[in-house]
Design a protein around this motif. Structure first.
Motif, PDB file in Angstrom:
ATOM      1  N   THR A  47      -7.793  -5.746   3.930  1.00 16.87           N
ATOM      2  CA  THR A  47      -7.135  -4.433   4.041  1.00 16.87           C
ATOM      3  C   THR A  47      -7.625  -3.477   2.958  1.00 16.87           C
ATOM      4  O   THR A  47      -6.903  -2.569   2.546  1.00 16.87           O
ATOM      5  CB  THR A  47      -5.602  -4.575   3.935  1.00 16.87           C
ATOM      6  OG1 THR A  47      -5.275  -5.123   2.646  1.00 16.87           O
ATOM      7  CG2 THR A  47      -5.041  -5.476   5.014  1.00 16.87           C
ATOM      8  N   TYR A  48      -8.851  -3.666   2.494  1.00 15.07           N
ATOM      9  CA  TYR A  48      -9.330  -2.920   1.318  1.00 15.07           C
ATOM     10  C   TYR A  48      -9.356  -1.407   1.525  1.00 15.07           C
ATOM     11  O   TYR A  48      -9.104  -0.654   0.591  1.00 15.07           O
ATOM     12  CB  TYR A  48     -10.720  -3.431   0.915  1.00 15.07           C
ATOM     13  CG  TYR A  48     -10.730  -4.886   0.529  1.00 15.07           C
ATOM     14  CD1 TYR A  48      -9.996  -5.332  -0.573  1.00 15.07           C
ATOM     15  CD2 TYR A  48     -11.455  -5.826   1.249  1.00 15.07           C
ATOM     16  CE1 TYR A  48     -10.001  -6.672  -0.943  1.00 15.07           C
ATOM     17  CE2 TYR A  48     -11.464  -7.169   0.891  1.00 15.07           C
ATOM     18  CZ  TYR A  48     -10.736  -7.583  -0.206  1.00 15.07           C
ATOM     19  OH  TYR A  48     -10.731  -8.908  -0.576  1.00 15.07           O
ATOM     20  N   ASN A  49      -9.683  -0.958   2.733  1.00  9.67           N
ATOM     21  CA  ASN A  49      -9.684   0.498   2.970  1.00  9.67           C
ATOM     22  C   ASN A  49      -8.294   1.068   2.735  1.00  9.67           C
ATOM     23  O   ASN A  49      -8.124   2.113   2.101  1.00  9.67           O
ATOM     24  CB  ASN A  49     -10.155   0.832   4.386  1.00  9.67           C
ATOM     25  CG  ASN A  49     -11.678   0.788   4.570  1.00  9.67           C
ATOM     26  OD1 ASN A  49     -12.232   1.477   5.419  1.00  9.67           O
ATOM     27  ND2 ASN A  49     -12.385  -0.020   3.786  1.00  9.67           N
ATOM     28  N   ARG A  50      -7.290   0.372   3.230  1.00 10.34           N
ATOM     29  CA  ARG A  50      -5.908   0.849   3.069  1.00 10.34           C
ATOM     30  C   ARG A  50      -5.432   0.744   1.614  1.00 10.34           C
ATOM     31  O   ARG A  50      -4.695   1.598   1.136  1.00 10.34           O
ATOM     32  CB  ARG A  50      -4.958   0.040   3.962  1.00 10.34           C
ATOM     33  CG  ARG A  50      -5.083   0.340   5.440  1.00 10.34           C
ATOM     34  CD  ARG A  50      -4.202   1.515   5.861  1.00 10.34           C
ATOM     35  NE  ARG A  50      -4.548   1.958   7.198  1.00 10.34           N
ATOM     36  CZ  ARG A  50      -3.912   1.564   8.310  1.00 10.34           C
ATOM     37  NH1 ARG A  50      -2.869   0.759   8.235  1.00 10.34           N
ATOM     38  NH2 ARG A  50      -4.295   2.000   9.487  1.00 10.34           N
ATOM     39  N   ILE A  51      -5.832  -0.341   0.941  1.00  9.24           N
ATOM     40  CA  ILE A  51      -5.420  -0.496  -0.464  1.00  9.24           C
ATOM     41  C   ILE A  51      -5.979   0.668  -1.287  1.00  9.24           C
ATOM     42  O   ILE A  51      -5.276   1.295  -2.084  1.00  9.24           O
ATOM     43  CB  ILE A  51      -5.902  -1.851  -1.028  1.00  9.24           C
ATOM     44  CG1 ILE A  51      -5.156  -3.015  -0.345  1.00  9.24           C
ATOM     45  CG2 ILE A  51      -5.712  -1.914  -2.544  1.00  9.24           C
ATOM     46  CD1 ILE A  51      -5.708  -4.401  -0.685  1.00  9.24           C
ATOM     47  N   ARG A  52      -7.241   0.977  -1.048  1.00 10.09           N
ATOM     48  CA  ARG A  52      -7.877   2.077  -1.789  1.00 10.09           C
ATOM     49  C   ARG A  52      -7.164   3.404  -1.480  1.00 10.09           C
ATOM     50  O   ARG A  52      -6.861   4.192  -2.387  1.00 10.09           O
ATOM     51  CB  ARG A  52      -9.362   2.174  -1.391  1.00 10.09           C
ATOM     52  CG  ARG A  52     -10.157   3.169  -2.211  1.00 10.09           C
ATOM     53  CD  ARG A  52     -11.601   3.278  -1.712  1.00 10.09           C
ATOM     54  NE  ARG A  52     -12.327   2.028  -1.750  1.00 10.09           N
ATOM     55  CZ  ARG A  52     -12.943   1.549  -2.839  1.00 10.09           C
ATOM     56  NH1 ARG A  52     -12.919   2.230  -3.971  1.00 10.09           N
ATOM     57  NH2 ARG A  52     -13.596   0.406  -2.785  1.00 10.09           N
TER      58      ARG A  52
ATOM     59  N   ILE B   5      -0.477  -5.250  -5.602  1.00  5.83           N
ATOM     60  CA  ILE B   5       0.369  -4.214  -6.205  1.00  5.83           C
ATOM     61  C   ILE B   5       0.437  -4.402  -7.728  1.00  5.83           C
ATOM     62  O   ILE B   5       0.390  -3.423  -8.486  1.00  5.83           O
ATOM     63  CB  ILE B   5       1.772  -4.226  -5.558  1.00  5.83           C
ATOM     64  CG1 ILE B   5       1.663  -3.685  -4.122  1.00  5.83           C
ATOM     65  CG2 ILE B   5       2.778  -3.429  -6.377  1.00  5.83           C
ATOM     66  CD1 ILE B   5       2.922  -3.821  -3.289  1.00  5.83           C
TER      67      ILE B   5
ATOM     68  N   TRP C  31       2.750   1.672  -0.223  1.00  3.43           N
ATOM     69  CA  TRP C  31       2.207   0.488   0.485  1.00  3.43           C
ATOM     70  C   TRP C  31       2.878   0.316   1.855  1.00  3.43           C
ATOM     71  O   TRP C  31       2.235  -0.039   2.826  1.00  3.43           O
ATOM     72  CB  TRP C  31       2.458  -0.765  -0.360  1.00  3.43           C
ATOM     73  CG  TRP C  31       1.247  -1.553  -0.716  1.00  3.43           C
ATOM     74  CD1 TRP C  31       0.929  -2.784  -0.235  1.00  3.43           C
ATOM     75  CD2 TRP C  31       0.207  -1.219  -1.650  1.00  3.43           C
ATOM     76  NE1 TRP C  31      -0.239  -3.229  -0.801  1.00  3.43           N
ATOM     77  CE2 TRP C  31      -0.707  -2.292  -1.666  1.00  3.43           C
ATOM     78  CE3 TRP C  31      -0.056  -0.114  -2.461  1.00  3.43           C
ATOM     79  CZ2 TRP C  31      -1.855  -2.299  -2.470  1.00  3.43           C
ATOM     80  CZ3 TRP C  31      -1.183  -0.128  -3.262  1.00  3.43           C
ATOM     81  CH2 TRP C  31      -2.065  -1.194  -3.260  1.00  3.43           C
TER      82      TRP C  31
ATOM     83  N   VAL D  21      -0.149  -0.768   4.560  1.00  4.54           N
ATOM     84  CA  VAL D  21      -1.288  -1.502   4.006  1.00  4.54           C
ATOM     85  C   VAL D  21      -1.358  -2.948   4.511  1.00  4.54           C
ATOM     86  O   VAL D  21      -2.414  -3.409   4.906  1.00  4.54           O
ATOM     87  CB  VAL D  21      -1.256  -1.473   2.457  1.00  4.54           C
ATOM     88  CG1 VAL D  21      -2.325  -2.388   1.877  1.00  4.54           C
ATOM     89  CG2 VAL D  21      -1.422  -0.048   1.953  1.00  4.54           C
ATOM     90  N   PRO D  22      -0.232  -3.693   4.525  1.00  8.60           N
ATOM     91  CA  PRO D  22      -0.364  -5.139   4.781  1.00  8.60           C
ATOM     92  C   PRO D  22      -0.806  -5.479   6.200  1.00  8.60           C
ATOM     93  O   PRO D  22      -0.472  -4.779   7.155  1.00  8.60           O
ATOM     94  CB  PRO D  22       1.058  -5.678   4.555  1.00  8.60           C
ATOM     95  CG  PRO D  22       1.769  -4.637   3.761  1.00  8.60           C
ATOM     96  CD  PRO D  22       1.154  -3.333   4.178  1.00  8.60           C
TER      97      PRO D  22
END
Lengths: 152, 731
Positions: free
Chosen positions: A137-142, A106, A90, A95-96
């Motif tokens: 931030t969904y693209n980064r979370i994925r 998380i 992360w 991500v954030p």
């Protein structure tokens, strides 16, 4: 009423109303501020903790219902291999944005990877749809979840 | 001791020795002319300690836009230190020391980029001078490298830390002629650098306003009238005080100034923990005098707007040529009515503030985007001097413009003064959604005329918007230069106003987030009516590359060439020309928008089920924000987030007014976008020879019309009202 609950492996005693949700026991009584208040209605997932390993909305769970369950919060996640790995990735994948929801994200991701070590996009959608990121931030979370899955 | 300042037309530099042998550098910058209203001077603050750690104070609030990382990167680059040496501290509110401190308007990068390069370069220059003195050589023979000065001829080197004390005594450089690094040699700027608070965020450490804890602190809630501007008549505070665990409950009389930004009437309830205080609201009974706003409703405004549309506008914002006559004589005439709702900001961290009042002074811990007006508001509310108000700015769990207003600071300060011990005020989600400064709703009644070749010859908009106290409501204005002004021979923009009682304010990409939707959707209608490709139609409207009139500042004037380039590029990366081969009920839509000095063109691909359910397949974004992306990691994240934020708003957001109250209260009725809805967002930046500009906002406006235009391509149904009613998309 007096309650003794187990948080991140340690016992904590508090004297509060039995209806008081676990979130507010954590935040205001035990000064564990990682679990966040976002909606108070189980709609955003910012307060997600693990109760006996199951992701749970702590804003809706009265302390009287916790009993002797093992509660894990974001503050305890680095003690778990999957939690520590998620925290590392992360950070590295940045991500954030504001970061307010990320503890809950998380916690949800850790549960997903514990049960589904190689999640598909659909698995990620299902597991993470309850956690709102207002910065989106969904693209980064994925990407981060997949990265952890691929480098386990 | 500070050295005598070195000032120039543009900068003001001072250096001082730190206790214990380090160097402190501060530089002030004069007003950024084009941002004069919102901006002010800026001041960077660097400390270089003997152990070679470099502390950079981050002066502006961090709301998730990444400024706490990106601006220090600019200083560190030119200072020529290693990023691992750098430690970032959040500066408290002190505009004398740090200059204007705020987060808004995507202004931090354009206002500070060049200036902060100079700050870093000044520090590097002083290290070279100090090394030259120490070794009795010419500084020109010395080179810096990641926090060290080297003298190759003699093989000597010293760290910045070792040189810092001496550097504090050297002559200050002339900032106007100070050489800057060749961007080709950048090692920090242009690199993807993770956010400086990431470690604390992912481990759940205290960071946000809501996390503030002080010894002996109590927690508070504040109940206000559900009707905006309503007055408190009576409340059963004695019953509340008698409840177990309640420390205090009292009536607060507001300071009515008519702008809804000051303290409002209400009841404060204070307890040892927040849940107990909030739970007591179930027993709270308040009699309110609702006041005149109780007559207002969304349905009433819509009816009024449509009536106004039948008459001439109350005022003309712009009239070019003879639009009425050109419309009459057009080969084809197109009319459409568009509207959009009031929008809440709903940052995930609800409004909160912690305050401690003692001996006539108050200290606050506030998640605010705009702390200086907050301090003024608190001073006025409590009747104390501004210098008796201290504001600590915390990390902020989402801003979106909501925290440019500081109503929660006034409430916390008032309650803390009454209670006498530290108090944390926290709003519920419902409080937050029902006491916002909403993005104003609006209505547009368009008419346009095309000639026999499909060329746009006449364009008319009657904008029905909201007013307050004789002027326009906050953020309810339309720019008379709105595209396609200056590009259509006969064009008119008129405006009529409805008086509004609810407070409004800026929401991420204010004005543009609404105008982008209506104008770029209607332009799309015109392209289809003209029988032309929506990209080609727009390119033809933009014409040859030129700069439109409208702002004395060239950065704020619309450059059609820059827009042509992002539009052409987004068509290329999204395979626009192959869109006819998409399956049935799948479509692509395109739109562009210029805001916050940034040029963005976007394509959305969507698939609509026979039941009307919308699946977002993919978004392509091409942006031009000048010659340098400071932090590519943060930049892509911002753009993806802005695009998805706009899609979320279009799909599920809007509040309705009923009898002066906001109906919706939580995320079940105003729906944030979720993971299972979020498509991949592919981001490209065009590098152009223009100064770098901000990224927090300009990627948002085009995505909404791009989606609506894609829905038209997929279903043949034109969305003219938000949020999108999926019922109209059924097969």
């Amino acid at each position: 009423m007096a309650f003794t609950i187990r948080i991140n492996g340690a016992a904590h005693s508090v004297d509060v109303d039995g209806e008081m949700p676990l979130l507010w026991v954590l935040r205001d009584e035990l000064d564990l501020k990682g679990s966040k208040y976002g909606c108070g209605a189980g709609l955003c997932g910012a307060c997600t903790v693990h109760v006996n390993g199951a992701p749970t909305r702590s804003c809706l769970l009265p302390i009287s219902a916790v009993g002797d369950a093992q509660v894990t919060t974001i503050e305890g996640m680095s003690a778990q291999p999957v939690g520590r790995r998620l925290q590392e990735v992360w950070q590295a994948l940045d991500v954030p944005q504001c970061g307010y929801c990320q503890a809950g994200q998380i916690m949800a991701a850790a549960n997903l990877l514990t049960h589904t070590p190689r999640p598909t996009d659909a698995d990620i959608d299902n597991a993470m749809a309850g956690n709102v990121c207002r910065c989106a931030t969904y693209n980064r979370i994925r990407q981060a979840i997949k990265h952890v899955a691929e480098t386990e | 001791m500070m050295t005598a300042p070195q000032s120039s037309r543009r900068f003001f530099l001072q250096a001082a020795a730190m206790a214990g042998g380090g160097l402190m550098l501060r530089v002030s910058l004069p007003r950024h002319a084009e941002a004069a209203q919102q901006a002010g001077v800026l001041n960077a603050y660097i400390r270089i300690a003997p152990d070679n750690t470099v502390t950079i104070l981050s002066k502006n609030p961090e709301i998730g836009q990444g400024i706490k990382t990106s601006l220090p990167m600019v200083i560190a680059e030119e200072l020529d230190v290693d990023w691992s040496q750098v430690h970032i501290e959040q500066a408290p509110l002190d505009e004398v020391k740090f200059g204007r401190q705020f987060a808004g308007g995507s202004l931090s990068t354009p206002m500070n980029y060049e200036a902060l390069r100079k700050v870093g370069a000044a520090g590097r220059h002083m290290m070279l001078a100090a090394a030259g003195q120490a070794w009795n050589v010419s500084p020109a023979e010395c080179r810096t490298d990641r926090g060290t000065v080297n003298h190759a001829p003699s093989g000597r080197s010293l760290t910045y830390g070792a040189l810092a004390e001496r550097a504090a005594t050297v002559a200050l450089p002339d900032l106007d002629t100070l050489p800057l690094k060749d961007p080709k040699t950048f090692r920090i700027i242009g690199q993807p650098i993770p956010g400086v608070d990431n470690a604390k965020i992912v481990t759940g450490q205290k960071l946000f306003g809501i996390d503030t804890t002080l010894p002996g602190m109590l927690c508070a809630v504040y109940e206000k009238c559900p009707v905006f501007g309503g007055k408190l008549v009576s409340a059963n505070v004695d019953d509340i005080k008698a409840l177990p665990g309640i420390h205090d409950a009292f009536i607060v009389r507001g300071k009515s100034t008519g702008d809804m930004q000051s303290l409002q009437d209400g009841v404060a309830i204070v307890a040892k923990n927040w849940w107990t205080a909030n739970k007591a609201r179930e027993k709270l009974q308040v009699t309110w005098d609702d006041g005149p706003t109780a007559q207002q409703s969304s349905a009433g405004f819509a009816e009024q707007a449509h009536k106004l549309a039948h008459a001439a506008p109350a005022a003309w914002l712009r009239q070019n040529g003879d639009a009425a006559s050109a419309l009459q004589h057009a080969a084809k005439r197109v009319e459409a009515a568009y509207s959009y709702p009031f929008l809440p900001h709903m940052p995930l961290e609800p409004q909160n503030c912690t305050a401690h009042f003692q001996d006539g002074k108050v200290v606050l811990w506030a998640p605010t985007q705009n702390p200086a007006p907050g301090r003024r508001l608190v001073a006025t509310t409590l009747g104390i001097e501004e210098h008796d108000v201290t504001v600590n700015v915390t990390r902020i769990g989402g801003g979106f413009g909501r925290r440019l207003r500081n109503d929660y600071m006034a409430e916390a300060a008032w309650i803390a003064k009454q209670v006498g011990v530290p108090v944390k005020l926290l709003w519920t989600r419902q409080d937050d959604m029902r006491h916002d400064y909403y993005r104003p709703a609006g209505f547009h009644f368009f008419k346009a005329g095309l000639d026999g070749q499909g060329k746009l010859t006449a364009f008319s908009d009657h904008f029905v918007t909201f007013g307050r106290n004789g002027g326009l409501a906050d953020s309810a204005a339309m720019d008379s230069n709105e595209f396609p002004a200056q590009l259509v021979p006969h064009l008119q923009y008129g405006q009529s106003v409805m008086e509004l009682g609810i407070p409004t304010g800026p929401l991420r990409a204010p004005r543009s987030n609404a105008m982008g939707f209506v104008f770029q959707s209607f332009i799309d209608e015109l392209a289809h009516e003209a029988g032309q490709d929506p990209v080609a139609f727009r390119l033809s409207l933009l014409g040859e590359p030129h700069v439109l009139k409208g702002s004395a500042d060239p950065m704020r004037a619309f450059n059609t060439g820059r827009m042509r380039d992002v539009l052409t590029k987004v068509a290329e990366v999204s395979s626009w020309s192959n869109r006819r081969s998409l399956p049935a009920r799948t479509g692509k839509g395109v739109a562009f928008y210029f805001s916050h000095m940034g040029y963005f063109a976007e394509v959305v691909q969507t698939t609509v089920s026979p039941a009307g359910e919308i699946k977002l397949d993919k978004v392509w974004v091409v942006g031009d924000v000048g010659r340098q992306i400071v932090n590519p990691s943060g930049a892509v994240n911002q753009v993806q987030g802005a695009a998805l934020d706009g899609l979320g708003a279009a799909l599920g957001q809007g509040v309705t007014l009923d009898r002066g109250r906001v109906v919706q209260g939580n995320f079940d009725s105003v729906k944030p976008l979720r993971m299972n809805q979020a498509p991949p967002v592919e981001v490209h930046f065009l590098t152009t020879d223009h100064p770098p500009t901000g990224l927090g906002e300009p990627a948002l406006p085009p995505v909404i019309p791009a989606l609506c235009n894609a829905l038209f391509a997929a279903t043949g149904k034109r969305v003219r009202s938000l949020p999108i009613d999926t019922g109209m998309l059924r097969a």
